[in-house]
Each structure stands twice: as C-alpha cells, then as structure tokens.
Design a protein around this motif. Structure first.
Motif, short mmCIF file in Angstrom:
data_model
loop_
_atom_site.label_atom_id
_atom_site.label_comp_id
_atom_site.label_asym_id
_atom_site.label_seq_id
_atom_site.Cartn_x
_atom_site.Cartn_y
_atom_site.Cartn_z
N GLU A 138 -1.67 9.55 -5.66
CA GLU A 138 -0.82 10.10 -4.38
C GLU A 138 0.59 10.26 -4.66
OE1 GLU A 138 -2.04 11.59 -1.34
OE2 GLU A 138 -3.10 9.81 -1.00
N SER A 161 0.26 5.59 -9.15
CA SER A 161 -0.52 6.24 -8.07
C SER A 161 -0.54 7.73 -8.08
CB SER A 161 0.43 5.97 -6.82
OG SER A 161 -0.14 6.51 -5.50
N THR A 215 4.84 -3.09 -2.16
CA THR A 215 4.09 -2.57 -3.34
C THR A 215 4.82 -2.54 -4.66
OG1 THR A 215 3.45 -0.88 -1.75
CG2 THR A 215 3.14 -0.07 -3.86
N GLY A 234 0.86 -1.20 -0.02
CA GLY A 234 0.16 0.04 -0.02
C GLY A 234 0.71 1.36 0.03
N LYS A 293 0.54 5.50 1.13
CA LYS A 293 -0.60 6.47 2.03
C LYS A 293 0.31 7.71 2.27
CE LYS A 293 0.69 4.11 6.16
NZ LYS A 293 0.27 3.59 7.51
N ARG A 294 -0.22 8.69 2.28
CA ARG A 294 0.38 9.91 2.88
C ARG A 294 0.17 10.31 4.10
NH1 ARG A 294 0.46 16.07 -0.17
NH2 ARG A 294 1.73 17.06 1.68
N VAL A 295 1.13 10.53 4.90
CA VAL A 295 1.48 10.65 6.37
C VAL A 295 2.10 11.86 6.65
CG1 VAL A 295 2.07 9.72 8.48
CG2 VAL A 295 1.40 8.25 7.08
N ILE A 334 5.50 10.58 1.96
CA ILE A 334 4.66 9.36 1.37
C ILE A 334 5.12 8.05 1.78
CG2 ILE A 334 4.16 8.37 -0.91
CD1 ILE A 334 2.41 10.60 -0.75
#
Length: 263
Positions: free
Chosen positions: A82, A80, A72, A58, A60-62, A66
């Motif tokens: 994102e 993506s 992945t 996966g 995700k932005r935190v 990124i």
C-alpha cells in the motif's frame, strides 16, 4: 537497581490514564528509552508498554491518504504494498532506517514522538505535510515539531497514527553517519495538492522546512533548481562528525538527490 512499576494496557484510554502520573513513561520499540534507563539518565516511576494496544497498529489507505498506526514497525512500512504504491519515497525511507534489528523493532510513532534531530521519519512527516493523530486531537506537521527532542505532545498524550497525504511525487535522500547510521543531513521533497515542500533533517537541532528550495522547486521542479540554493550554516549542528558548514553543504547535495529520486 531499577525500581519502577510495569503496565501493559490493552487500550489507548487505559494508557492515557496510566500516563497521568508525570513520572510514568510510555515505551514502544524502546530504542531511546531503554538505553537511557541503562545509563540511569531516566528514572520513571512506571513504564507503560504500548505494544499490546491493537488499535495503534496497521496501515490503510483512506481517501487520498495513507494512515499508519503509531505502533507500526519500520519494516512493515518498508515492505507495505500500500505504501509502495502510493508513496514509494516513504517506503524507501523506512527501509533505510538504522539496521535490520532497528527496523524490525522500532516504530513510526516512537520515532516521531521522540523527535531526534537525526531521525528519518520527522522529515517525511514534515515533508509530506502529514497530520499527526493523538489520543486527544489532530496536529498539523508544521505545528508538531518544536525543537530538539520536543514536540507538541502533552505529557499524557499519545500519538496514535499519522496521516500522510499522497503526493504527486516525492523523494528522500540522506547522508548517514557510517558508524551510527544516524542522519547527518537529509532532505525529503514532495509536490502535491498542498504545493511543494522541502523538509531537512539531521542538519539542525530539529527538522525544518527549507523555504528557498520550496520556492525554487515551485517555479522549476528539477535538481538544478535547488543546486543554486545555499543553506546558511548559522544554527546548524556541529560535532566531531561534521561542522555546521559541512552540513550546510550537505543540505543542498541531499536536496538535489531527493529531487532526482522523485523524478
């Protein structure tokens, strides 16, 4: 005849236990390990297939970073939304790894853990000042890559994710071998909260930072600023595809192109 046990754990904890056996090997995309097995260059007692561990997948932005799970696939990073919005240079890099088959099977964690001198991802990890998350700790990019096919990972330590800080700007350029598509020389440049970073891959035994180019770009962010910086040929790779001197020349050319791509 192949003679090894096969395990497919469902959690990182279970995988770590299986890898306590010093002769066991982890496998994700398998682009390096499987050819080694076919040529009998590696004879593990067990293969630990990480593909069933959902927590390793996966994007995700935190906050201002990124975070990409180790399993992945390259194609997922390349496509993506994102990643494209936050670090377009990283999406570009992933979209130009190998060929379609490689991008649809290879994983970011496998590439970074293997640390092939001619791989693409190590340049992004070092060039962005990323943080490597493992089953035991967090490792700064500057402390992770130790030498050819060598990293700071312990034998039973698994790379779980990579945290890329979002830069103000970044760019990547490479000269690839026309047959293998492996990098002969590449440059990943970035400018962000942590300053300017220039990571060179393909040219040497291990990805490395080009301090003179970083200094030049800190004073003047432009392709012209790195054009005058010459890379020393000492210690660079030399083979039938290109001499150390040729690769040294390519370092400057690719750095100029990477800066231009970053804008």
């Amino acid at each position: 005849m192949y003679d090894f046990a096969y395990h497919k754990p469902a959690s990182v904890a279970d995988a770590v236990k299986l890898l306590a056996d010093p002769d066991a090997k982890a496998v994700s995309g398998g682009h390096t390990l499987l050819p080694a097995l076919k040529h009998r260059l590696n004879k593990p007692s067990a293969l630990v297939d990480l593909s069933g561990i959902a927590e390793l997948k996966g994007i995700k932005r935190v906050g201002n970073a990124i975070v990409i799970g180790a399993l992945t696939r390259h194609v997922e990073v390349a496509t993506s939304a994102e990643v494209a919005a936050a670090i377009p240079a990283l999406a570009y890099l992933a979209g130009h790894i190998g060929d379609v088959q490689v991008r649809n099977r290879g994983t970011i964690g496998g590439s970074v853990s293997n640390n092939d001198p001619a791989a693409d991802y190590p340049a992004a990890v070092l060039g962005l000042g990323a943080t490597v998350h493992t089953s035991a700790r967090k490792i700064a990019a500057d402390d992770f890559f130790l030498g050819m096919f060598t990293t700071a990972l312990e034998p039973n330590e698994i790379l779980t994710a990579i945290e890329f800080p979002i830069p103000e700007k970044a760019g990547y350029a490479k000269m690839k071998n026309p047959a293998s598509r492996y990098v002969m020389a590449g440059a990943f440049v970035s400018k962000g909260a942590g300053g300017v970073r220039v990571a060179i891959n393909g040219a040497g035994p291990c990805v490395f930072r080009q301090a003179d180019m970083e200094k030049a770009l800190s004073a003047n962010w432009s392709a012209d600023a790195v054009a005058a910086v010459k890379q020393a040929a000492d210690g660079l790779n030399a083979d039938i595809h290109g001499s150390a001197e040729y690769r040294a020349h390519l370092v400057t050319v690719m750095a100029k192109r990477a800066v231009a791509a970053a804008g």
